[in-house]
Design a protein around this motif. Structure first.
Motif, PDB file in Angstrom:
ATOM      1  N   PHE A   1       0.791  -1.239   0.000  1.00  0.00           N
ATOM      2  CA  PHE A   1       0.000   0.000   0.000  1.00  0.00           C
ATOM      3  C   PHE A   1       0.820   1.285   0.000  1.00  0.00           C
ATOM      4  O   PHE A   1       0.355   2.312  -0.443  1.00  0.00           O
ATOM      5  N   ILE A   2       2.090   1.211   0.448  1.00  0.00           N
ATOM      6  CA  ILE A   2       2.900   2.446   0.474  1.00  0.00           C
ATOM      7  C   ILE A   2       3.115   3.007  -0.947  1.00  0.00           C
ATOM      8  O   ILE A   2       3.000   4.221  -1.151  1.00  0.00           O
ATOM      9  N   PRO A   3       3.365   2.153  -1.955  1.00  0.00           N
ATOM     10  CA  PRO A   3       3.542   2.730  -3.293  1.00  0.00           C
ATOM     11  C   PRO A   3       2.312   3.539  -3.748  1.00  0.00           C
ATOM     12  O   PRO A   3       2.459   4.653  -4.263  1.00  0.00           O
ATOM     13  N   LEU A   4       1.096   3.006  -3.498  1.00  0.00           N
ATOM     14  CA  LEU A   4      -0.113   3.754  -3.858  1.00  0.00           C
ATOM     15  C   LEU A   4      -0.225   5.029  -3.002  1.00  0.00           C
ATOM     16  O   LEU A   4      -0.568   6.103  -3.497  1.00  0.00           O
ATOM     17  N   ALA A   5       0.108   4.879  -1.725  1.00  0.00           N
ATOM     18  CA  ALA A   5       0.059   6.045  -0.830  1.00  0.00           C
ATOM     19  C   ALA A   5       1.035   7.117  -1.309  1.00  0.00           C
ATOM     20  O   ALA A   5       0.724   8.312  -1.275  1.00  0.00           O
ATOM     21  N   GLU A   6       2.192   6.679  -1.793  1.00  0.00           N
ATOM     22  CA  GLU A   6       3.179   7.665  -2.263  1.00  0.00           C
ATOM     23  C   GLU A   6       2.739   8.313  -3.570  1.00  0.00           C
ATOM     24  O   GLU A   6       2.852   9.525  -3.736  1.00  0.00           O
ATOM     25  N   SER A   7       2.193   7.491  -4.485  1.00  0.00           N
ATOM     26  CA  SER A   7       1.847   8.080  -5.787  1.00  0.00           C
ATOM     27  C   SER A   7       0.621   8.990  -5.699  1.00  0.00           C
ATOM     28  O   SER A   7       0.439   9.870  -6.523  1.00  0.00           O
ATOM     29  N   THR A   8      -0.213   8.791  -4.682  1.00  0.00           N
ATOM     30  CA  THR A   8      -1.396   9.654  -4.548  1.00  0.00           C
ATOM     31  C   THR A   8      -1.182  10.802  -3.569  1.00  0.00           C
ATOM     32  O   THR A   8      -2.053  11.649  -3.415  1.00  0.00           O
ATOM     33  N   GLY A   9      -0.043  10.766  -2.888  1.00  0.00           N
ATOM     34  CA  GLY A   9       0.221  11.819  -1.906  1.00  0.00           C
ATOM     35  C   GLY A   9      -0.398  11.519  -0.546  1.00  0.00           C
ATOM     36  O   GLY A   9      -0.190  12.263   0.423  1.00  0.00           O
ATOM     37  N   PHE A  10      -1.146  10.393  -0.452  1.00  0.00           N
ATOM     38  CA  PHE A  10      -1.822  10.067   0.806  1.00  0.00           C
ATOM     39  C   PHE A  10      -0.821   9.703   1.906  1.00  0.00           C
ATOM     40  O   PHE A  10      -1.136   9.740   3.095  1.00  0.00           O
ATOM     41  N   VAL A  11       0.392   9.390   1.487  1.00  0.00           N
ATOM     42  CA  VAL A  11       1.415   8.974   2.451  1.00  0.00           C
ATOM     43  C   VAL A  11       1.641  10.044   3.526  1.00  0.00           C
ATOM     44  O   VAL A  11       1.911   9.720   4.681  1.00  0.00           O
ATOM     45  N   THR A  12       1.473  11.301   3.154  1.00  0.00           N
ATOM     46  CA  THR A  12       1.698  12.358   4.157  1.00  0.00           C
ATOM     47  C   THR A  12       0.616  12.301   5.251  1.00  0.00           C
ATOM     48  O   THR A  12       0.893  12.589   6.407  1.00  0.00           O
ATOM     49  N   GLU A  13      -0.589  11.887   4.848  1.00  0.00           N
ATOM     50  CA  GLU A  13      -1.674  11.727   5.847  1.00  0.00           C
ATOM     51  C   GLU A  13      -1.292  10.598   6.805  1.00  0.00           C
ATOM     52  O   GLU A  13      -1.499  10.698   8.007  1.00  0.00           O
ATOM     53  N   ILE A  14      -0.790   9.510   6.211  1.00  0.00           N
ATOM     54  CA  ILE A  14      -0.414   8.363   7.047  1.00  0.00           C
ATOM     55  C   ILE A  14       0.699   8.770   8.023  1.00  0.00           C
ATOM     56  O   ILE A  14       0.605   8.529   9.220  1.00  0.00           O
ATOM     57  N   SER A  15       1.723   9.420   7.484  1.00  0.00           N
ATOM     58  CA  SER A  15       2.861   9.802   8.336  1.00  0.00           C
ATOM     59  C   SER A  15       2.411  10.669   9.504  1.00  0.00           C
ATOM     60  O   SER A  15       2.804  10.445  10.646  1.00  0.00           O
ATOM     61  N   ARG A  16       1.557  11.653   9.181  1.00  0.00           N
ATOM     62  CA  ARG A  16       1.126  12.578  10.234  1.00  0.00           C
ATOM     63  C   ARG A  16       0.239  11.885  11.259  1.00  0.00           C
ATOM     64  O   ARG A  16       0.377  12.078  12.455  1.00  0.00           O
TER      65      ARG A  16
END
Ligand code: C2E
Ligand code: MG
Ligand code: MG
Length: 393
Positions: free
Chosen positions: A57-72
Motif C-alpha cells: 500500500f505504500i507505493p499507492l500512498a506515495e503516488s497519490t500523496g496520501f502517504v503524508t496523511e499516514i505519516s502525520r
C-alpha cells in the motif's frame, strides 16, 4: 479481502479506523554486539485480521500523496512507542520511514520538533529513514530546507536502500545524511557475487571517509554478518537477529539483552588506515616545505586535518568509535592522539618558519614515535575485541 485491489478510499478508511500499526525490527551494533535500536515498520491490520505489508500500500500512498496523511496520523503513535522503548533503555534509537513528500511542507518537521520539545526527547535517539528514490525525485527546495532544519534539530537522517538507485553518491553530497543504510538486496546478493561484496565493502569505506555511519539490512546468515563485521560496518539489521515484531514482543526482546558477535575489526582497521594516511600527508607536507629544494611548494590548508577532533581518526573517535568507551586502550587513545596533534602542529609551524633541517628531522622522529604509540593502542583495542565475551554466533 484481496490486497491487490487496495484503493485510496480503503486506505483512508483504514487510517480513520486506526487499522495501521507499527512493528519493530531490532538493530544491532557491530561494535558492542548488542541491540542499539529498532526500526518502526508500518503494517495494516485489516478488519478481517489480514496483515498487509507496506509493499502493498505504500507505493499507492506515495503516488497519490496520501502517504503524508499516514505519516502525520501515525506520528503520535510512534512517539508513544518511542517513549516506552526509551524508558526501558535510553540508549536505544528508534528509526522510522518517511517520504520526501513529507517535507514538502513544514508540517511533519513541526510535529517532530513539538514532540522533541514537549517530551524532552534526545533528538539523536530519533532517526528518519528516507529512500534514495524519493529524494532523487524531489527537486523541491522546500524539501531541502525542511530536511536541513530537521538535521539541525539533531535528528539523524539515514539514506535508506542505498545501492538501488542511480544517483546515490550525488545525493549523499547534497543532502544532510549521517547514516547510509545499505539495501537488503545488495546485502543478500553478496553471497553469490564477489562484485556485490566489493561494492558493499567500498560503500562502507566511502561512508567512513565521509564521516557517515553505516547500517546493513537484510542479514539472514551468520557468514554475511561476519563479512560486515570485517568490512567495518557499524550496525546490522536482519531476520538473523530479529524479524519485525509487535511492540510487546520488542520489549521482551530488549529485556533478553542478547549479545551477538561484536568484533569490529574492520572498524579498527579503518581507524588505523586513517591514521597512517594522516601521517603520510603531514610528512609529505613537511618534507616538501623543508626538504623540497628550490621548487615552490603549495602550502595546503591543513586546518581540518590538524584538529584532533576533525581529522579522520578524530571523527571516528568522537563519533561511532565512542561505543568502545570503557575499553582501556580506547580511553588512553584520546590523550595520545591529542599529543600527536600537538607535535604535528608544532612541526608544521617550525617547518614553515624555515628552521634547520636537523631540527625538523628531530621533530619528525618525535612524530613517528607518537604515531607508533597511537597505532599500538588501536592494536591493543583490536586484541581486546578479539578476546571479548562469547557471543550467540
Ligand atoms: P525498508 O525501510 O528498507 O525496511 C526494511 C524492509 O526489509 C522491511 O520490510 C523488513 O521487514 C525487511 N527485512 C529486514 N530484514 C530482512 C531480512 O533479513 N530478510 C528479508 N527478506 N527482509 C528483511 P517491510 O516491513 O515489508 O517494509 C518495506 C518497505 O516499506 C520499507 O523498506 C519502507 O521503505 C516502507 N515502509 C515501511 N514502513 C513505512 C512507513 O511507516 N512509512 C513509509 N513511508 N514507508 C514505510
Ligand atoms: Mg527503512
Ligand atoms: Mg531499506
Amino acid at each position: 479481502m484481496e490486497n491487490n485491489k487496495i484503493t485510496l478510499s480503503d486506505m483512508a478508511m483504514g487510517l480513520a479506523h486506526g487499522e495501521f500499526v507499527y512493528y519493530y525490527q531490532p538493530k544491532i551494533s557491530l561494535i558492542s554486539g548488542k541491540m542499539n535500536g529498532a526500526e518502526a515498520l508500518i503494517r495494516w491490520v485489516r478488519a478481517d485480521g489480514t496483515l498487509v505489508p507496506p509493499g502493498e500500500f505504500i507505493p499507492l500512498a506515495e503516488s497519490t500523496g496520501f502517504v503524508t496523511e499516514i505519516s502525520r496520523a501515525m506520528f503520535p503513535r510512534l512517539v508513544a512507542d518511542f517513549l516506552i522503548i526509551n524508558d526501558i533503555n535510553e540508549a536505544l534509537t528508534v528509526s522510522f520511514n518517511l517520504s520526501a513528500q513529507d517535507f514538502n511542507s513544514p508540517e511533519m518537521l513541526n510535529l517532530i520538533r513539538a514532540a522533541i520539545d514537549s517530551h524532552q526527547i534526545d533528538p539523536q535517539r530519533l532517526q528518519v529513514e528516507l529512500t534514495e528514490a524519493s529524494i532523487i525525485n524531489s527537486q523541491d527546495t522546500a524539501v531541502r530546507e525542511n530536511l536541513q532544519e530537521l538535521a539541525g534539530l539533531g535528528v539523524t537522517l539515514a539514506m535508506d536502500d542505498y545501492g538501488t538507485g542511480y544517483a546515490s553518491i550525488d545525493s549523499l553530497s547534497q543532502w544532510p545524511f549521517s547514516i547510509l543504510k545499505i539495501d537488503q538486496g545488495l546485502i543478500q546478493r553478496m553471497s553469490g557475487s564477489e562484485k556485490c561484496a566489493t561494492i558493499v565493502q567500498a560503500s562502507i569505506r566511502m561512508a567512513h571517509q565521509l564521516g557517515i555511519g553505516t547500517v546493513a539490512e537484510g542479514i539472514e546468515t551468520s557468514s554475511i554478518y561476519d563479512f560486515l563485521l570485517h568490512a567495518g560496518c557499524a550496525e546490522a539489521q536482519g531476520f538473523l537477529m530479529g524479524k519485525p515484531m509487535t511492540l510487546s514482543e520488542l520489549l521482551i526482546f530488549i529485556k533478553k539483552d542478547q549479545r551477538w558477535s561484536g568484533l569490529p575489526i574492520g572498524l579498527i582497521h579503518m581507524a588505523q588506515l586513517d591514521h597512517i594516511q594522516w601521517r603520510k600527508n603531514l610528512i609529505d607536507q613537511i618534507t616538501s616545505t623543508s626538504f623540497g629544494g628550490t621548487r615552490d611548494v603549495e602550502i595546503r590548508d591543513m586546518t581540518t586535518e590538524m584538529d584532533h577532533h576533525t581529522c579522520r581518526l578524530g571523527l571516528w573517535y568522537y563519533g561511532v568509535g565512542q561505543e568502545f568507551g570503557g575499553h582501556a586502550p580506547f580511553d588512553r587513545l584520546e590523550e595520545a592522539h591529542r599529543v600527536l596533534h600537538d607535535i604535528g602542529k608544532e612541526l608544521l609551524e617550525i617547518a614553515r618558519s624555515g628552521v634547520s633541517r636537523e631540527e625538523v628531522t628531530a621533530m619528525l622522529r618525535r612524530l613517528t614515535k607518537q604515531s607508533s604509540i597511537v597505532l599500538e593502542m588501536l592494536q591493543e583495542l583490536e586484541n581486546e575485541a578479539l578476546m571479548s565475551q562469547p557471543a550467540i554466533f
